[in-house]
Enzyme design. Structure first.
Site, PDB file in Angstrom:
ATOM      1  N   LYS B  77       3.631  99.549-122.570  1.00  0.00           N
ATOM      2  CA  LYS B  77       4.570  98.441-122.352  1.00  0.00           C
ATOM      3  C   LYS B  77       4.221  97.711-121.044  1.00  0.00           C
ATOM      4  CE  LYS B  77       9.669  98.020-122.440  1.00  0.00           C
ATOM      5  NZ  LYS B  77      10.909  98.804-122.569  1.00  0.00           N
ATOM      6  N   SER B 152      13.431  97.524-126.439  1.00  0.00           N
ATOM      7  CA  SER B 152      12.534  96.540-125.877  1.00  0.00           C
ATOM      8  C   SER B 152      11.067  96.958-125.826  1.00  0.00           C
ATOM      9  CB  SER B 152      12.980  96.230-124.445  1.00  0.00           C
ATOM     10  OG  SER B 152      12.906  97.396-123.631  1.00  0.00           O
ATOM     11  N   SER B 176      15.772 101.612-125.815  1.00  0.00           N
ATOM     12  CA  SER B 176      14.533 100.840-125.977  1.00  0.00           C
ATOM     13  C   SER B 176      13.305 101.623-126.413  1.00  0.00           C
ATOM     14  CB  SER B 176      14.215 100.089-124.682  1.00  0.00           C
ATOM     15  OG  SER B 176      15.109  99.014-124.517  1.00  0.00           O
TER      16      SER B 176
END
Lengths: 54, 468
Positions: B77, B152, B176
């Protein structure tokens, strides 16, 4: 162009319903104990470390 | 030779000399480029990745000691900083920020011999359960690109589900890691708060933030946890964190364990197909020797409210300058999640911290009672379409998004570990997931239960249409 209303400009007005609902939800809890600490969760974690559970 | 797709399998193939790190890295880079249209990528760094790979190949040739992820290409990420590398954090505002230090977890993966291919797509400032990103495009689900991939940690979910890479690091502040795991059919572990260092990862809400792996199996997630978990002087929240054995404990079996199925709140708004999948999962685990007990959770209203309050206050504090000076550079949906934090009295925020231990204890006592873990749905509804979460009446969109986090966000406030994994597929072919939640430090036990389930089912092995 129309001037922005106060509710558009003030985030606390814009999110007033969410904020009120949030505070209502936590107000339903019992009175906070006088001995409470912001370290309450680290303290809980410490009691649950494997091999030291109470 | 084609590289195996699993993390442990890739590491083993490299150790045996069946595949070189350079070949594995080139293949992974090609696979990532092939899924660019799903909006999985932020920025790949092929030159440095190939340099790392050649270094691992040389180390093997020279007979030097190799780490547990030697030669395995990964990507993460876009909020894990690496010195000298640019991170966007899914935003326009922080785009182009050059990192001055390297995240502790990336340092640990480097030491384990993993290759870092670059950064992956994420929701703006990690503030969406869907993979929504107005600036870089919404993440798309590899099982059906009209649907959300979960966020996310959206790019991590897409890249691992398509088997472009075998695992990826993400973060979980309200779900997330569990959301992309659930939407993409993966295993995702949200650790106990403080079990994995946050140092060098973008902060959203330090009290709730956690770092963990997304992988294709509990076994692969365990290997990742063995590497990234543990005390780190750069992050004081990890002080006194015990040393947990994740991978080696998988073999201990699950006979004699007890699993709670909390009803009430967790049955409300629950889709029938998801309820049935949960029933089948508990039956499978019961057949493997796990005792099932039904329990009743506490009123979740206050826990959910505090999760929102703590996240928004901490995020608003970090973002207050940008909220004042560059508000138009946030997506409306993102700014609306931060702004309320400007409005809560400081006493309410401190009260949330003061009650956290007692509310966590209450959840454990009422939901787990004497059980080792609890089984809950992740999403109470089928994986929604991107249109369901972006178009139409604002109130309808908000209702769908609120459902996606209703079973996840309080777990962050309570600070508990949770593992999400696939337990079936709905009539449209999209994954269904559960989460196992346990006491602090019970990650090895949660992974053991998920691993046992995966030993008798194949949901985690099924490949999406867009697999590479």
């Amino acid at each position: 162009m129309n001037p922005k209303s106060d509710a558009d400009n003030n985030p606390c007005d814009r999110h007033a319903i969410l904020i009120a609902n949030t505070l209502d939800a936590v107000d339903a809890l019992p009175v906070l104990e006088f001995a409470s600490s912001p370290q309450s969760f680290p303290a809980l974690k410490a009691t649950l470390v494997p091999g030291t559970e109470q | 030779m084609k590289t195996p797709t699993g993390l442990i399998a890739q590491a083993a193939a490299f150790l045996r000399g069946e595949v070189s790190a350079e070949s594995a890295t080139r293949q992974a880079l090609s696979r990532l480029e092939a899924i660019a249209d799903l909006n999985a990528l932020a920025a790949l760094t092929p030159d440095t990745a190939l340099e790392q790979a050649r270094s691992q190949d040389l180390a093997r040739l020279k007979g030097k000691p190799l780490g547990p992820l030697a030669g395995v290409p990964l990507a993460h990420k876009d909020l894990f900083y690496r010195q000298g590398r640019v991170s966007h954090c899914g935003s326009r505002i922080a785009a182009g920020t050059m990192a001055e230090t390297t995240a502790s977890v990336l340092g640990r993966l480097d030491k384990a011999g993993a290759i870092d291919l670059g950064t992956l797509h994420m929701a703006e400032f990690a503030l969406s359960p869907t993979g929504y990103n107005e600036h870089y495009g919404h993440g798309k689900n590899p099982w059906n690109s009209d649907h959300i991939c979960g966020g996310s940690s959206s790019g991590s979910g897409i890249a691992v589900a398509t088997r472009a890479i075998p695992a990826s690091l993400g973060t979980d502040t309200g779900g997330s890691l569990r959301h992309p795991a659930a939407a993409c059919g993966l295993t995702g572990l949200k650790p106990t708060h403080g079990a994995v260092s946050l140092a060098g990862a973008m902060a959203l809400s330090a009290t709730l933030d956690t770092v963990g792996p997304l992988a294709t199996s509990a076994q692969d997630a365990s290997r990742m946890m063995d590497i990234i978990a543990g005390e780190d002087r750069a992050d004081p929240t990890t002080a006194w964190t015990p040393t947990l054995q994740h991978e080696s404990s998988l073999g201990e079996g699950i006979q004699g364990l007890a699993l709670a199925r909390p009803r009430g709140y967790y049955d409300e708004e629950l889709d029938a197909a998801i309820a049935s999948a949960l029933d089948r999962t508990t039956a499978t685990l019961s057949g493997a020797g796990v005792t099932m007990v039904e329990t009743t959770p506490p009123d979740m209203g206050a826990n959910n409210a505090y999760a929102h309050l703590v996240m928004s206050v901490e995020a608003a504090t970090l973002h207050s300058h940008w909220l004042r000076t560059r508000p138009q550079e946030y997506a409306d949906q993102v700014r609306a999640r931060i702004e309320p934090g400007l409005c809560y009295p400081a006493t309410r925020y401190v009260e949330a911290l003061m009650r956290r231990g007692a509310l966590s204890r209450q959840w454990i006592d009422m939901v787990l009672v004497q059980a080792d873990a609890a089984i809950l749905p992740v999403f109470p509804i089928p994986v929604p379409s991107i249109a369901d979460t972006t178009e139409g009446q604002t109130s309808d969109v908000a209702r769908v998004i609120a459902k996606l986090t209703r079973n996840t966000r309080a777990i962050n406030y309570l600070g508990l570990p949770a593992v999400s994994f696939p337990i079936g597929f709905d009539a449209t072919g999209l994954p269904i997931a559960c989460q196992l939640v346990g006491r602090p430090w019970s990650e090895p036990l949660l992974l053991r239960l998920a691993h046992a389930f995966q030993q008798t089912t194949d949901f985690h092995q099924r490949l999406p249409k867009r697999s590479t």
